[in-house]
Design a protein around this motif. Structure first.
Motif, PDB file in Angstrom:
ATOM      1  N   ARG A 249     -12.801   5.749 -47.146  1.00 52.76           N
ATOM      2  CA  ARG A 249     -12.760   4.779 -46.483  1.00 52.76           C
ATOM      3  C   ARG A 249     -13.489   5.013 -45.276  1.00 52.76           C
TER       4      ARG A 249
ATOM      5  N   SER B 202     -14.517   1.281 -39.884  1.00 52.07           N
ATOM      6  CA  SER B 202     -15.145  -0.014 -39.776  1.00 52.07           C
ATOM      7  C   SER B 202     -15.510  -0.376 -38.286  1.00 52.07           C
TER       8      SER B 202
ATOM      9  N   GLU C  12     -14.793  -5.091 -41.851  1.00 47.46           N
ATOM     10  CA  GLU C  12     -14.150  -4.003 -42.418  1.00 47.46           C
ATOM     11  C   GLU C  12     -15.206  -3.083 -43.666  1.00 47.46           C
TER      12      GLU C  12
END
Length: 287
Positions: free
Chosen positions: A232, A235, A239
Motif C-alpha cells: 500500500r 497516498s 487514496e
C-alpha cells in the motif's frame, strides 16, 4: 490446502500442554484432556519451559503430537519441527487455549475446547503452505511490515484534558531520549513517523522501489504454492491503489525495518527473503 489423511481413534497421542495455557484457562485444559483421553490412548506432558518443550517434542516417537496452547505455542511448535526437518512427516493437531487464538481460528481450528478436541480425534490432516525466510524463520499465516503509524491522539474533551495531555507528552520527552531514526515531531508535539522506503521484489521483479514510500507491506501464503503480496503506497490526495503480485519468492530491502510474522515482531533487518514451501506442514482440521 490439500486433504491427505484421516485418523482413527486408536492412534496414540502425545498431548503437550503449554504452561501459558495452564495458567490462562485451566478449565479448558482439563476439558481437552478429558475428551482426548476418552477417545484415544494419550500421554500427557506439561513442560515448564522452551527447552523442556523441545525435548518432549523430539522424543514423541510414533505418537501423534497434540498441542494445547495459543498461537505462540503453535508457532513455536512448527518452528521446532521445521528446524528438526520433521515437518513433512509429522501431522500436528491443536486444541487452542489461551489469550491469542486468532491465528488458530484463521487456519480453521475450532476455538472451543470440546470442538477442537473432537476434531483432533475425528478430523482430517490438511497440508498447508509455509513461508520460510533466509534465517530459517517460518510464517504460518501472515507477514506484515508496518510503516510505524502515527499514534492515535484522542480529541480533547476540554482545557483540562488538553493540559493533562501536554503534561504527559512533556514527561515522555523528558524520560525517553530522542530517536534519530524515522521519528519526527508534528505541529502538536506528538511524535510522528515517516513512511517506510522499501524495495519489494517478487520472483526477482521489483513491485515497488525505494523512491516510493509505502504504508504497509503484507505477505501471506495462498493455497496454490504462491505468496500473495500487497503493498500500500502512501497516498497523496486521493487514496493510492494497492500494488498486488503473486510469486514463490519475496525479498524486502531498505533501511532497517521490523516485521510482524504471525504474532511475533522480528528485526530490525536491512533485507529479508521469504520463499513459499508448498504443502510443507500438516494440521488436523474438522472433516
Amino acid at each position: 490446502m490439500a486433504e491427505v489423511a484421516t485418523f482413527a481413534t486408536s492412534d496414540q497421542l502425545l498431548v503437550v500442554i503449554d504452561p501459558v495455557a495452564r495458567r490462562t484457562d485451566g478449565e479448558s485444559v482439563r476439558i481437552a484432556k478429558d475428551v482426548l483421553s476418552a477417545g484415544a490412548a494419550t500421554k500427557v506432558c506439561m513442560p515448564e519451559g522452551p527447552e523442556e518443550f523441545a525435548r518432549v517434542l523430539a522424543r514423541r516417537g510414533s505418537r501423534r503430537p497434540v498441542l494445547v496452547g495459543d498461537d505462540r505455542a503453535l508457532m513455536r511448535t512448527v518452528s521446532l519441527l521445521h528446524r528438526q526437518r520433521e515437518l513433512a512427516g509429522c501431522a500436528l493437531s491443536m486444541v487452542p487455549v489461551g489469550g491469542a487464538l486468532s491465528l488458530a481460528g484463521a487456519l480453521g481450528v475450532p476455538t472451543g475446547a470440546v470442538a477442537a478436541a473432537r476434531a483432533v480425534l475425528d478430523g482430517v490432516v490438511r497440508r498447508m503452505d509455509l513461508l520460510v525466510d533466509d534465517s530459517d524463520g517460518v510464517v504460518l499465516g501472515a507477514l506484515r511490515i508496518p510503516s510505524l503509524p502515527s499514534p492515535a491522539v484522542p480529541s480533547p474533551a476540554g482545557s483540562g484534558h488538553a493540559s493533562w495531555l501536554r503534561t504527559c507528552q512533556s514527561l515522555v520527552r523528558t524520560l525517553v531520549p530522542a530517536r534519530p531514526s524515522r521519528e519526527r515531531e508534528s505541529l502538536d508535539g506528538v511524535p510522528r513517523f515517516a513512511p517506510a522506503r522499501l524495495r519489494v521484489e517478487v520472483d526477482g521483479v521489483t513491485l515497488v522501489d525505494l523512491d516510493q514510500p509505502v504504508e504497509t507491506v503484507s505477505v501471506r501464503p495462498s493455497a496454490s504454492g504462491l505468496a500473495e503480496v500487497e503493498v500500500r503506497p502512501v497516498s497523496v490526495g486521493a487514496e493510492a491503489s494497492p500494488l498486488c503480485a503473486r510469486g514463490r519468492s519475496v525479498t524486502v530491502s531498505g533501511a532497517d525495518f521490523r516485521y510482524r510474522a504471525d504474532a511475533v515482531v522480528a528485526g530490525p533487518v536491512r533485507t529479508r527473503t521469504w520463499v513459499v514451501r508448498e504443502g510443507a506442514w500438516g494440521l488436523t482440521l474438522p472433516g
